[in-house]
Design a protein around this motif. Structure first.
Motif, PDB file in Angstrom:
ATOM      1  N   PHE A  48       0.905   6.512   3.465  1.00 16.47           N
ATOM      2  CA  PHE A  48      -0.288   5.667   3.571  1.00 16.47           C
ATOM      3  C   PHE A  48      -1.568   6.500   3.505  1.00 16.47           C
ATOM      4  N   LEU A  49      -1.591   7.621   4.227  1.00 19.57           N
ATOM      5  CA  LEU A  49      -2.778   8.486   4.221  1.00 19.57           C
ATOM      6  C   LEU A  49      -3.006   9.090   2.832  1.00 19.57           C
ATOM      7  N   GLY A  50      -1.933   9.456   2.154  1.00 18.90           N
ATOM      8  CA  GLY A  50      -2.058   9.986   0.800  1.00 18.90           C
ATOM      9  C   GLY A  50      -2.618   8.952  -0.163  1.00 18.90           C
ATOM     10  N   GLN A  51      -2.177   7.706  -0.031  1.00 13.03           N
ATOM     11  CA  GLN A  51      -2.688   6.630  -0.874  1.00 13.03           C
ATOM     12  C   GLN A  51      -4.178   6.399  -0.630  1.00 13.03           C
ATOM     13  N   ILE A  52      -4.588   6.453   0.621  1.00 17.08           N
ATOM     14  CA  ILE A  52      -6.009   6.269   0.952  1.00 17.08           C
ATOM     15  C   ILE A  52      -6.847   7.378   0.331  1.00 17.08           C
ATOM     16  N   PHE A  53      -6.384   8.616   0.467  1.00 18.49           N
ATOM     17  CA  PHE A  53      -7.148   9.754  -0.075  1.00 18.49           C
ATOM     18  C   PHE A  53      -7.263   9.671  -1.597  1.00 18.49           C
ATOM     19  N   ALA A  54      -6.144   9.351  -2.271  1.00 19.43           N
ATOM     20  CA  ALA A  54      -6.154   9.255  -3.733  1.00 19.43           C
ATOM     21  C   ALA A  54      -7.098   8.144  -4.198  1.00 19.43           C
ATOM     22  N   ASN A  64       1.333  -0.739  -2.899  1.00 16.75           N
ATOM     23  CA  ASN A  64       2.523  -1.055  -2.113  1.00 16.75           C
ATOM     24  C   ASN A  64       3.225  -2.323  -2.593  1.00 16.75           C
ATOM     25  N   ALA A  65       2.454  -3.285  -3.101  1.00 20.82           N
ATOM     26  CA  ALA A  65       3.076  -4.479  -3.675  1.00 20.82           C
ATOM     27  C   ALA A  65       3.908  -4.092  -4.886  1.00 20.82           C
ATOM     28  N   TYR A  66       3.390  -3.142  -5.658  1.00 19.61           N
ATOM     29  CA  TYR A  66       4.115  -2.723  -6.839  1.00 19.61           C
ATOM     30  C   TYR A  66       5.373  -1.956  -6.466  1.00 19.61           C
ATOM     31  N   GLY A 112       7.498   7.317  -9.366  1.00 20.77           N
ATOM     32  CA  GLY A 112       7.029   6.497 -10.473  1.00 20.77           C
ATOM     33  C   GLY A 112       6.325   5.238 -10.027  1.00 20.77           C
ATOM     34  N   SER A 113       6.886   4.536  -9.044  1.00 19.62           N
ATOM     35  CA  SER A 113       6.302   3.250  -8.639  1.00 19.62           C
ATOM     36  C   SER A 113       4.923   3.424  -8.006  1.00 19.62           C
ATOM     37  N   MET A 114       4.715   4.515  -7.258  1.00 18.21           N
ATOM     38  CA  MET A 114       3.387   4.741  -6.672  1.00 18.21           C
ATOM     39  C   MET A 114       2.364   5.107  -7.739  1.00 18.21           C
ATOM     40  N   ILE A 115       2.767   5.917  -8.721  1.00 22.15           N
ATOM     41  CA  ILE A 115       1.853   6.275  -9.807  1.00 22.15           C
ATOM     42  C   ILE A 115       1.481   5.029 -10.610  1.00 22.15           C
ATOM     43  N   LEU A 116       2.481   4.196 -10.930  1.00 22.83           N
ATOM     44  CA  LEU A 116       2.209   2.973 -11.672  1.00 22.83           C
ATOM     45  C   LEU A 116       1.311   2.033 -10.875  1.00 22.83           C
ATOM     46  N   GLY A 117       1.619   1.856  -9.604  1.00 18.03           N
ATOM     47  CA  GLY A 117       0.799   0.986  -8.762  1.00 18.03           C
ATOM     48  C   GLY A 117      -0.632   1.472  -8.675  1.00 18.03           C
ATOM     49  N   PHE A 118      -0.796   2.783  -8.550  1.00 15.60           N
ATOM     50  CA  PHE A 118      -2.133   3.375  -8.467  1.00 15.60           C
ATOM     51  C   PHE A 118      -2.910   3.154  -9.758  1.00 15.60           C
ATOM     52  N   LEU A 119      -2.285   3.380 -10.908  1.00 16.23           N
ATOM     53  CA  LEU A 119      -2.977   3.205 -12.185  1.00 16.23           C
ATOM     54  C   LEU A 119      -3.302   1.738 -12.447  1.00 16.23           C
TER      55      LEU A 119
END
Length: 365
Positions: A116-122, A164-166, A230-237
């Protein structure tokens, strides 16, 4: 000769050639990378072990995100010098953070807090340093403009929600990759038509990487999963594409999507968002347990339990989401609140139809 070519070449004046090259390069790199990842995963036993919640019965490599990440980084590195370098570098920075977080989670275990913290920072890297944020609600609930810090907070919430939904929809063969492919194609067309070549290049590169990934994800012999990497990278993009599209539309009063961009974005993200809210409701109010405790109550699980195969489930969901997007593009003339209300109505009905049809087929003698 090469120097003169680079000095005189303009991506904007050769956009079709430029985007085609980005697609081919991403596809080629990813397609050549996945067999190596599969080979190493088999040799080092870096596999997904089936359990009670798994939809598969065989041990499968789960590091497909490495190939997606590698192809994207190479394309953005090569093309970044001739495009918006700042955006390219920050996007690469964001997906690199999520790449290492996802890789650790795929290989060992990563705590939800660290993820979660990594997602916030990115997300904050892009929100703050590119000032790409949702500046208002485009008249939703009569809210037009948000205060700066509220805008940043709301945009950050959207990033975390989509990422996270992705991640939650990655449950059957091809589903996460195919939904991302559909969304990326739509955004590529939108960015190309609005002249956002840097964004179009990233989305086209993602299309190339996903086409290569799906070739192996659907395979019966050389199968690979994208994993959390992969799923986090896709969700982020996808979150970045969504917010960039809404932000650019809200800043251009002459845009065809000036008021409609939130509804169009919701139509593209309808499946992952609907599935997330549905599963959280079931876990909290029906099963009385933590919303983060995994189970088999996702919509794609219901498809499988109803008798659909993995491929049928994926194709049906992607087709329904495509129909939802097409209808949304044909409602641009309506009031935004009306668009969103109608979207939830017809979207929900369309996802109920496959189950109704299956029941009728099963009852037919």
């Amino acid at each position: 000769m090469i120097k003169n070519l680079l000095e005189n070449f303009s991506p904007e004046n050769n956009s079709i050639l430029w985007l085609t090259s980005a697609f081919i390069l991403a596809f080629f790199i990813a397609f050549r990378t996945f067999p190596t990842i599969i080979y190493i995963s088999n040799r080092k036993h870096l596999m997904d072990e089936p359990d009670s919640r798994s939809m598969h019965s065989k041990r499968t490599p789960t590091l497909g995100g490495i190939g997606i990440f590698f192809s994207l980084v190479v394309v953005m590195t090569i093309t970044g010098a001739m495009l918006n370098t700042k955006v390219m570098l920050l996007v690469m920075g964001g997906i690199t953070i999520l790449f290492f977080l996802g890789l650790k989670d795929d290989l060992t275990v990563l705590s939800p807090r660290s993820k979660f913290l990594g997602q916030i920072f990115a997300a904050l890297l892009l929100i703050v340093f590119t000032d790409t944020r949702i500046i208002g609600l485009s008249s939703i609930l009569d809210v037009y403009t948000l205060p700066y810090w509220v805008s940043i907070g709301f945009t950050l919430f959207v990033y975390i929600l989509i990422i996270n939904a992705y991640n939650l929809i990655d449950g059957v063969d091809g589903l996460a990759g195919s939904i991302a492919l559909l969304i990326s194609i739509v955004f590529s067309v939108l960015f190309y038509n609005t002249g956002a070549l840097s964004l179009a290049t990233i989305s086209v590169a993602l299309i190339g990487a996903l086409v290569a990934f799906l070739r192996f994800n659907f395979s019966s012999k050389n199968k690979i999963f994208m994993g959390d990497t992969g799923s986090m990278i896709l969700g982020f993009l996808i979150a970045f594409f969504t917010i960039s599209f809404i932000s650019e539309s809200q800043l251009d009063a002459n845009s065809s999507f000036y008021r409609a961009s939130p509804a169009l974005a919701l139509s593209m993200l309808f499946y992952p968002l609907m599935d997330t809210f549905r599963i959280f409701f079931i876990r909290i109010f029906v099963l009385k347990k933590s919303p983060f405790e995994a189970d088999r109550n996702h919509i794609h699980h219901r498809f499988i339990q109803s008798g659909y195969t993995h491929v049928q489930t994926t194709l049906t969901i992607v087709l329904i989401n495509l129909i939802i997007i097409i209808i949304a593009f044909n409602m641009l003339h309506l009031n935004l609140n009306t668009q969103i209300g109608v979207l939830f109505l017809y979207g929900s009905l369309l996802y109920y139809l496959p189950f109704l049809l299956k029941r009728r087929i099963n009852k037919t003698p």
